[in-house]
Design an enzyme around this catalytic site. Structure first.
Site, PDB file in Angstrom:
ATOM      1  N   GLU A 119      -8.323  64.905  31.991  1.00 32.57           N
ATOM      2  CA  GLU A 119      -9.692  64.646  32.457  1.00 32.57           C
ATOM      3  C   GLU A 119      -9.682  64.299  33.957  1.00 32.57           C
ATOM      4  OE1 GLU A 119     -11.394  61.144  30.756  1.00 32.57           O
ATOM      5  OE2 GLU A 119     -13.461  61.741  31.206  1.00 32.57           O
ATOM      6  N   LYS A 196     -19.154  66.412  29.301  1.00 31.77           N
ATOM      7  CA  LYS A 196     -18.836  65.241  28.472  1.00 31.77           C
ATOM      8  C   LYS A 196     -20.106  64.759  27.794  1.00 31.77           C
ATOM      9  CE  LYS A 196     -16.288  60.850  29.025  1.00 31.77           C
ATOM     10  NZ  LYS A 196     -15.213  60.262  29.887  1.00 31.77           N
ATOM     11  N   CYS A 233     -12.762  63.353  26.549  1.00 29.92           N
ATOM     12  CA  CYS A 233     -12.390  61.931  26.442  1.00 29.92           C
ATOM     13  C   CYS A 233     -13.119  61.133  25.354  1.00 29.92           C
ATOM     14  CB  CYS A 233     -12.552  61.262  27.807  1.00 29.92           C
ATOM     15  SG  CYS A 233     -11.698  59.662  27.892  1.00 29.92           S
TER      16      CYS A 233
END
Lengths: 402, 402
Positions: A119, A196, A233
């Protein structure tokens, strides 16, 4: 400990357990054993010279009559930042480009078809600071930023799909920031991007100060090597996020991450692996490595003194398969490239065996969730007081009282 | 191996690993260590005499100013069947009643407030046979069957909530069968029931031959000791099932199960624990123990010869906490009672730290799932061909093309 002193669970078990017990422990912990890949000598030498770990494993599927094996090799890269966080932004980015270029070269030697970086790989994970400059200067256009152009060259050179998670500057929409993975085809074309979907507010992960929840839904990318998706994530804590990528057809879901020991290390082996099981797909969990020190001190909302470091990124990147088996993790303290050979036929085979999608009752859950988010939702709670009646969502039939 | 020869992962690790390494392995595998409970000597003696394992652990929460600790002790019982499966049905049931009565007595001595038995605890797990008689004769009324009345006495005597998973005969609805957990208040009153929401079609788990998917939704039971729910067996593979119990307020979700080594042993430590993490609640995974032999041989759809046994039920019952920590498992080869002391304040504390419900975006998922179940749903797939346009569900905004 939770720092760099201890290399990995697997190394520890292999050192101390007698063979018979080791096999049982591995069976219970990891399921069916993955075969070690025989990687090219010149890749192993390059890794040694480049001071990074190189591991390779293969997952196998049953032979079928009507489909050939669908073999693909994925590469997961975990790495430390290279320069001090006080170095000029352009130099930090450039150093990381050079490092990743070298590691991707080794991946190519190992026959990797799809590679994924960690990430926000072009920068330190500076969101702990809550400072804007210079960190927001790491943001780039997903479509034609320096890093995307770098990845396009890499993709074309190595005939490799590249998943490149960056901090995105979105010039078309007011210049806002996003946490984005750019997916680049092996042709070199930018295939698209994934954002995300869930943003943390936990510990020093002050990311909600910088960018908002992704607005691109759950895109799946049809590549020459299979259908892939990117769950960035914190999205790994949300089973529905994995599910929707899978419903859209993902066979491999990458989970580029940045997470630290004290917060999450015992959750790390659980969540991405559970997602592989629950969704009949492969998941690839990638975490950065090492300690990052920032120029100015900051506090962490935990009553402790101000400090300049963001915990310990424990690496331990791994691949999990739809049958619940998994590779060992890369080490906790070293840069590494994990090569995994997947037979994508295993996804449908496991789906046909376990049938979680067929038995998933998504229609019921779509209804129940739609009810549950209403401001006036009354949870279905059964109480002993015989005058109270349990709420009954979605017309599913009431609770039978004694 | 996958049989009874190997007692447990934890026993093996404790035997072979040096203390420092053992601590690191436990930290990575299990998270924060659970405190061993100091159980009454007469309980330990009774367990020894009764030939079952007795383990106790405590999970702690931070002290708060405005709430007292909400301490509750749960008891999980795993056990073998007692008589041959060819014995008269009434005798088999009666033998199990006596065994559970004795184990519950020990649980009471240990201060257990809520006890849960394994799935279909009054019978062998005979669904592998696909025979109806005599197995369907184990079915009982949830409201006033022999077993429910037995549990009511137990509950009242020990001031204990009893979760009793049985094969239910539903006389009010055509006499059909259900896989049901009856929840009995510590007052002795039947509080209600919860039905198995997801029915397997895997291996010898031919349960879909006997009963259908549960129609009671996701009820949560408000007991004097906390809000509990029951996710029966195969529902543990479905993250949405856990989620809806949690959305309805469950602080403890029991997962009474029956599952065998070859099929699921490496998934067992993952799924219920992932659910505890993802939903900020406690989960209690219970599996039966041992081998069950049936009078008539049957095949398993795996190309192997007909046989009379249903794999090896590997026990390994455990409790997982919302912070991702967990107890060791009970053994793989012995009857056992696991006592766990929970501070339910930990649920809200972990929810406030990690905020998965707050960041869950359930409204988006309710929409996406509702779209996804439509017969004409087009998954969101991005392709390189520039003439193709990705579908865009729920008005979330289209994919940006390069």
């Amino acid at each position: 400990m939770a720092g760099s002193e201890w290399a990995s669970l697997e190394q520890c078990l292999e050192k101390h357990l007698p063979l018979g017990d080791l096999q049982e422990v591995k069976r219970v912990l990891y399921g069916k054993e993955t075969r070690k890949l025989d990687l090219p000598r010149r890749a192993l030498e390059a890794a040694l010279e480049g001071d990074f770990e190189l591991q390779g494993y293969a997952f196998e599927a049953a032979k079928e009559q009507q489909r050939r094996p669908r073999i693909v090799r994925v590469g997961l890269i975990q790495n430390k930042i290279l320069l001090p966080t006080s170095a000029p932004v352009a130099e930090q980015v450039s150093a990381l480009h050079r490092r990743i270029e070298a590691m991707a070269e080794v991946a190519a030697t190992c026959g990797v078809n799809i590679i994924c970086f960690q990430e926000a790989w072009t920068m330190p994970f500076a969101f702990c600071t809550r400072e804007k400059l210079p960190w927001t200067e790491f943001a780039e256009s997903a479509e034609d930023g320096l890093t995307t152009r770098f990845c396009q060259k890499l993709a074309k050179k190595h005939n490799m799909v590249v998943v490149s998670p960056i901090l995105e500057r979105d010039r078309e929409h007011g210049g806002v920031l996003w946490n984005t993975a750019v997916v680049i085809s092996n042709s070199g074309a930018v295939l698209g991007k994934s954002r995300k979907n869930h943003i943390p507010r936990v510990g020093d992960f002050n990311e909600s100060t910088y960018y908002m929840e992704g607005n691109l839904g759950h895109p799946v990318f049809q590549t020459q090597f299979g259908r892939i998706a990117v769950n960035i994530c914190y999205g790994r804590h949300h089973p529905l996020n994995w599910l929707m990528y899978s419903v859209n057809g993902a066979e491999i879901i990458f989970n580029p991450s940045a997470t630290i020991g004290e917060l999450s290390e015992s959750l790390w082996p659980i969540e991405a692996r559970n997602a592989a099981i629950a969704n009949h797909c492969f998941t690839c969990a990638i975490n950065r490595v090492g300690q990052e020190l920032f120029p100015n001190e900051f506090t962490s909302g935990d009553g402790k003194k101000a400090h300049r470091d963001f915990g310990y990124f424990y690496g331990s990147s791994y691949v999990a398969a739809p049958d619940g088996s998994r590779t060992p993790g890369l080490s906790r303290n070293q840069d590494g490239l994990l090569v995994a050979e997947l037979d994508l036929n295993l996804c449908q085979q496991m789906s046909d065996i376990w049938s979680f999608k067929m038995t998933g009752r998504y229609e019921m859950y779509a209804q129940e969730l739609a009810e549950a988010v209403r401001p006036n939702y009354t949870p279905t709670v059964v109480r002993e007081d015989p005058t109270s009646k349990p709420a009954c969502p979605s017309g599913l039939g009431g609770e039978h009282r004694p």
